[in-house]
Design a protein around this motif. Structure first.
Motif, PDB file in Angstrom:
ATOM      1  N   LYS A  15      38.901  41.251   0.924  1.00 41.97           N
ATOM      2  CA  LYS A  15      39.577  40.144   1.624  1.00 41.97           C
ATOM      3  C   LYS A  15      40.384  40.586   2.764  1.00 41.97           C
ATOM      4  O   LYS A  15      40.669  39.616   3.590  1.00 41.97           O
ATOM      5  N   THR A  16      40.617  41.828   2.947  1.00 44.04           N
ATOM      6  CA  THR A  16      41.167  42.184   4.202  1.00 44.04           C
ATOM      7  C   THR A  16      40.250  42.050   5.519  1.00 44.04           C
ATOM      8  O   THR A  16      41.166  42.082   6.308  1.00 44.04           O
ATOM      9  N   ILE A  17      39.180  42.238   5.172  1.00 48.71           N
ATOM     10  CA  ILE A  17      38.259  42.041   6.325  1.00 48.71           C
ATOM     11  C   ILE A  17      37.377  40.703   6.428  1.00 48.71           C
ATOM     12  O   ILE A  17      36.535  40.806   7.228  1.00 48.71           O
ATOM     13  N   LEU A  18      37.553  40.019   5.586  1.00 53.66           N
ATOM     14  CA  LEU A  18      36.804  38.804   5.534  1.00 53.66           C
ATOM     15  C   LEU A  18      36.635  38.097   6.669  1.00 53.66           C
ATOM     16  O   LEU A  18      35.558  37.592   7.182  1.00 53.66           O
ATOM     17  N   THR A  19      37.594  37.797   7.414  1.00 56.19           N
ATOM     18  CA  THR A  19      37.759  36.939   8.746  1.00 56.19           C
ATOM     19  C   THR A  19      36.847  37.803   9.726  1.00 56.19           C
ATOM     20  O   THR A  19      35.902  37.132  10.382  1.00 56.19           O
ATOM     21  N   PRO A  20      37.000  38.957  10.077  1.00 59.56           N
ATOM     22  CA  PRO A  20      36.110  39.475  11.138  1.00 59.56           C
ATOM     23  C   PRO A  20      34.657  39.911  10.678  1.00 59.56           C
ATOM     24  O   PRO A  20      33.775  39.713  11.550  1.00 59.56           O
ATOM     25  N   ILE A  21      34.536  40.075   9.487  1.00 58.92           N
ATOM     26  CA  ILE A  21      33.239  40.268   9.018  1.00 58.92           C
ATOM     27  C   ILE A  21      32.305  39.023   8.816  1.00 58.92           C
ATOM     28  O   ILE A  21      31.266  38.935   9.467  1.00 58.92           O
ATOM     29  N   LEU A  22      32.795  37.874   8.786  1.00 62.91           N
ATOM     30  CA  LEU A  22      32.205  36.535   8.962  1.00 62.91           C
ATOM     31  C   LEU A  22      31.976  36.327  10.589  1.00 62.91           C
ATOM     32  O   LEU A  22      30.880  35.668  10.842  1.00 62.91           O
ATOM     33  N   PHE A  23      32.875  36.631  11.272  1.00 68.52           N
ATOM     34  CA  PHE A  23      32.288  36.682  12.615  1.00 68.52           C
ATOM     35  C   PHE A  23      31.358  37.670  12.850  1.00 68.52           C
ATOM     36  O   PHE A  23      30.569  37.469  14.067  1.00 68.52           O
ATOM     37  N   ALA A  24      31.484  38.504  12.399  1.00 69.34           N
ATOM     38  CA  ALA A  24      30.450  39.825  12.772  1.00 69.34           C
ATOM     39  C   ALA A  24      28.908  39.299  12.505  1.00 69.34           C
ATOM     40  O   ALA A  24      27.994  39.779  13.095  1.00 69.34           O
ATOM     41  N   THR A  25      28.466  38.349  11.666  1.00 67.57           N
ATOM     42  CA  THR A  25      27.438  37.631  11.610  1.00 67.57           C
ATOM     43  C   THR A  25      26.874  37.011  12.862  1.00 67.57           C
ATOM     44  O   THR A  25      25.732  36.663  12.897  1.00 67.57           O
ATOM     45  N   THR A  26      27.303  37.283  13.915  1.00 68.83           N
ATOM     46  CA  THR A  26      26.788  37.194  15.266  1.00 68.83           C
ATOM     47  C   THR A  26      25.638  37.897  15.688  1.00 68.83           C
ATOM     48  O   THR A  26      24.975  37.467  16.402  1.00 68.83           O
ATOM     49  N   LEU A  27      25.561  39.204  14.759  1.00 71.04           N
ATOM     50  CA  LEU A  27      24.384  39.820  15.041  1.00 71.04           C
ATOM     51  C   LEU A  27      23.393  39.681  13.847  1.00 71.04           C
ATOM     52  O   LEU A  27      22.327  40.486  13.921  1.00 71.04           O
ATOM     53  N   ALA A  28      23.345  38.619  13.221  1.00 71.72           N
ATOM     54  CA  ALA A  28      22.381  38.104  12.434  1.00 71.72           C
ATOM     55  C   ALA A  28      21.078  38.101  13.005  1.00 71.72           C
ATOM     56  O   ALA A  28      19.861  38.625  12.297  1.00 71.72           O
ATOM     57  N   PRO A  29      20.667  37.713  14.282  1.00 74.49           N
ATOM     58  CA  PRO A  29      19.389  37.566  14.836  1.00 74.49           C
ATOM     59  C   PRO A  29      18.754  39.044  14.919  1.00 74.49           C
ATOM     60  O   PRO A  29      17.465  39.307  14.730  1.00 74.49           O
ATOM     61  N   ALA A  30      19.541  40.103  14.918  1.00 69.75           N
ATOM     62  CA  ALA A  30      18.998  41.480  14.975  1.00 69.75           C
ATOM     63  C   ALA A  30      18.376  41.794  13.591  1.00 69.75           C
ATOM     64  O   ALA A  30      17.334  42.398  13.589  1.00 69.75           O
ATOM     65  N   VAL A  31      18.968  41.075  12.577  1.00 68.89           N
ATOM     66  CA  VAL A  31      18.186  41.423  11.221  1.00 68.89           C
ATOM     67  C   VAL A  31      16.701  40.740  11.260  1.00 68.89           C
ATOM     68  O   VAL A  31      15.721  41.419  10.718  1.00 68.89           O
ATOM     69  N   SER A  32      16.787  39.476  11.568  1.00 67.82           N
ATOM     70  CA  SER A  32      15.425  38.773  11.652  1.00 67.82           C
ATOM     71  C   SER A  32      14.565  39.294  12.521  1.00 67.82           C
ATOM     72  O   SER A  32      13.365  39.420  12.299  1.00 67.82           O
ATOM     73  N   GLU A  33      15.114  39.694  13.746  1.00 68.37           N
ATOM     74  CA  GLU A  33      13.998  40.163  14.741  1.00 68.37           C
ATOM     75  C   GLU A  33      13.448  41.588  14.216  1.00 68.37           C
ATOM     76  O   GLU A  33      12.134  41.680  14.409  1.00 68.37           O
ATOM     77  N   ILE A  34      14.251  42.534  13.620  1.00 68.55           N
ATOM     78  CA  ILE A  34      13.582  43.806  13.175  1.00 68.55           C
ATOM     79  C   ILE A  34      12.536  43.488  11.816  1.00 68.55           C
ATOM     80  O   ILE A  34      11.638  44.060  11.943  1.00 68.55           O
ATOM     81  N   ALA A  35      13.149  42.459  11.102  1.00 68.24           N
ATOM     82  CA  ALA A  35      12.292  42.237   9.741  1.00 68.24           C
ATOM     83  C   ALA A  35      11.071  41.377  10.194  1.00 68.24           C
ATOM     84  O   ALA A  35      10.153  41.722   9.508  1.00 68.24           O
ATOM     85  N   PHE A  36      10.930  40.560  11.162  1.00 72.15           N
ATOM     86  CA  PHE A  36       9.931  39.495  11.316  1.00 72.15           C
ATOM     87  C   PHE A  36       9.371  39.470  12.843  1.00 72.15           C
ATOM     88  O   PHE A  36       8.386  38.802  13.039  1.00 72.15           O
ATOM     89  N   GLY A  37      10.061  40.248  13.586  1.00 68.90           N
ATOM     90  CA  GLY A  37       9.406  39.888  15.159  1.00 68.90           C
ATOM     91  C   GLY A  37       9.047  40.866  15.650  1.00 68.90           C
ATOM     92  O   GLY A  37       8.703  41.143  16.778  1.00 68.90           O
ATOM     93  N   LEU A  38       8.718  42.455  15.064  1.00 69.13           N
ATOM     94  CA  LEU A  38       8.505  43.571  15.863  1.00 69.13           C
ATOM     95  C   LEU A  38       6.810  43.838  15.253  1.00 69.13           C
ATOM     96  O   LEU A  38       6.213  44.898  15.727  1.00 69.13           O
TER      97      LEU A  38
END
Length: 420
Positions: free
Chosen positions: A130-153
């Motif tokens: 819970k001490t990092i919940l706020t920044p880790i939710l913002f960190a999902t800004t890089l979610a497209p990197a997960v999708s691109e590597i998983a399905f786009g290469l």
């Protein structure tokens, strides 16, 4: 005991009010589309390349997009509830930002690895999640990197999906210490600090992908058919929070002038300083101002614009208000008139909406500084996109970090006496 009971009842009320948007979206999704269309569309969202600009309304349809946003919103709120975390302005901003970007890049498949990485980071550091919940939710800004590597290469899914998940976990594991260090570059004058961090990490990931001979195909998929519906939905949500805030604030706008006097700098939590009533009032007012701006510029209410408006509303309890945000709008609009930009285009309207991350500059150094910040931001954001190729959803946050990092030292050196 009375005080404790009051705290929990207030906490529960605010969680219910925050759940209004995701619950409304899920209900509307199933009223508009059939379950078959919704779940097929949701599958399309998960496997689609999610780099900017990917409008989920165009990819999966309105029902699937609403369900996606609703699920992610309720996921965030459930974590807050079960971990018994006190709601704050920054946490509200993080949750609503996730909901907003569920229209253009975050989905039920690509945010999990980053959250898991954050959890592993906490275990390594022996701290509570819970001490990092706020920044880790913002960190999902890089979610497209997960999708691109998983399905786009164009790799075998046996290789690409584990690689994408592993990349997301690694991002979540390392991003918190990086964010804590980088915030000093812009001295907190960019409200989207994680967007700046995401831009740097996204640039590194893009460089590695291209270094191995793979290419990231940029795209611009935008919808137009849902514009009228989304406009009225956003008006309804804005008015809802405005009325709720008015009722919570003893049926008055008393104290709102104090909100307008805040600079928005130094991580100002409006819920703590002014109360939840005024914070909700500010959410509603900022939403209506954004809607008016889109109408003024004759823009389309598509997925990216919805994400921009919801994100501005998200930061209404955490730094943004009309007085420090409107100068940014003016600066962007002036740049569109003077330069080669089209004020009604989605990208320029996004620059105005997300550019309000620079609101603390206007709040601290005055209206002219805010206009200059908005003016500079349009040109910068149009070019930094190419560095990370859309893997960072908070591209405007990346740009705002650069603008703030350049402007603030100059303002400090030459206009320190004018700082409020």
């Amino acid at each position: 005991m009375k005080k404790q009971r009051y705290y929990f009842s207030t906490q529960h009320l605010n969680l219910i009010l925050l759940s209004f948007i995701p619950c409304l979206l899920i209900i509307l999704g199933f009223l508009i589309d059939s379950p078959k269309e919704i779940f097929k569309g949701l599958y399309d969202l998960v496997i689609a390349p999610d780099i900017l600009l990917t409008d989920y309304l165009a990819v999966g349809g309105i029902g699937a997009t609403f369900l996606n946003a609703g699920i992610l919103g309720l996921l965030c709120i459930s974590i807050v509830y079960f971990l018994k975390i006190s709601l704050t302005g920054p946490l509200i901003a993080a949750i609503l930002t996730v909901i907003g970007f569920s229209f253009i890049g975050k989905n039920v498949g690509n945010v999990w690895p980053i959250l898991v990485g954050g959890l592993l980071y906490c275990r390594h550091k022996k701290i509570e999640f819970k001490t990092i919940l706020t920044p880790i939710l913002f960190a999902t800004t890089l979610a497209p990197a997960v999708s691109e590597i998983a399905f786009g290469l164009n790799l075998s899914y046996y290789i690409s999906i584990p690689l994408g998940i592993g990349t997301g976990i690694l991002i979540g594991f390392i991003i918190i210490p990086i964010a804590l260090h980088i915030v000093h570059f812009h001295s907190g004058y960019n409200l989207y600090n994680m967007g700046f961090v995401g831009g740097i990490i996204g640039t590194l990931i893009t460089s590695l992908i291209q270094g191995f001979g793979f290419s990231i195909r940029t795209q611009s998929i935008l919808s137009t058919e849902y514009s009228v519906f989304m406009k009225y939905l956003l008006i309804f949500i804005s008015v809802f929070y405005l009325i709720v805030g008015y009722i919570m604030n003893d049926r008055s706008f008393k104290g709102y002038s104090d909100v307008l006097k805040s600079s928005g700098h130094a991580l100002g939590d409006f819920t703590e300083r002014f109360g939840f009533g005024l914070a909700y009032i500010n959410i509603g007012i900022m939403g209506l101002i954004c809607i008016f701006y889109v109408l003024l510029t004759k823009g389309v209410f598509n997925g990216p614009i919805v994400a921009g408006i919801v994100t501005v509303m998200a930061f209404a309890p955490f730094g943004k208000h009309p007085r420090n945000s409107i100068p940014i709008f003016i600066g962007v609009y002036l740049a569109a008139i003077i330069k080669i930009f089209n004020a009604s285009s989605t990208t320029v309207i996004m620059a105005a909406l997300f550019g309000t991350a620079l609101a603390p500059i206007a709040g601290s150094y005055g209206c002219i500084a805010g206009i200059v910040a908005g003016f500079l931001h349009v040109s910068v954001v149009a070019n930094v996109f190419q560095i990370h190729n859309g893997l960072n959803l908070y591209n405007n946050g990346f740009s705002c970090g650069i603008v703030a990092g350049i402007m603030v030292p100059v303002l400090e050196a030459f206009f320190k006496k004018e700082k409020k």
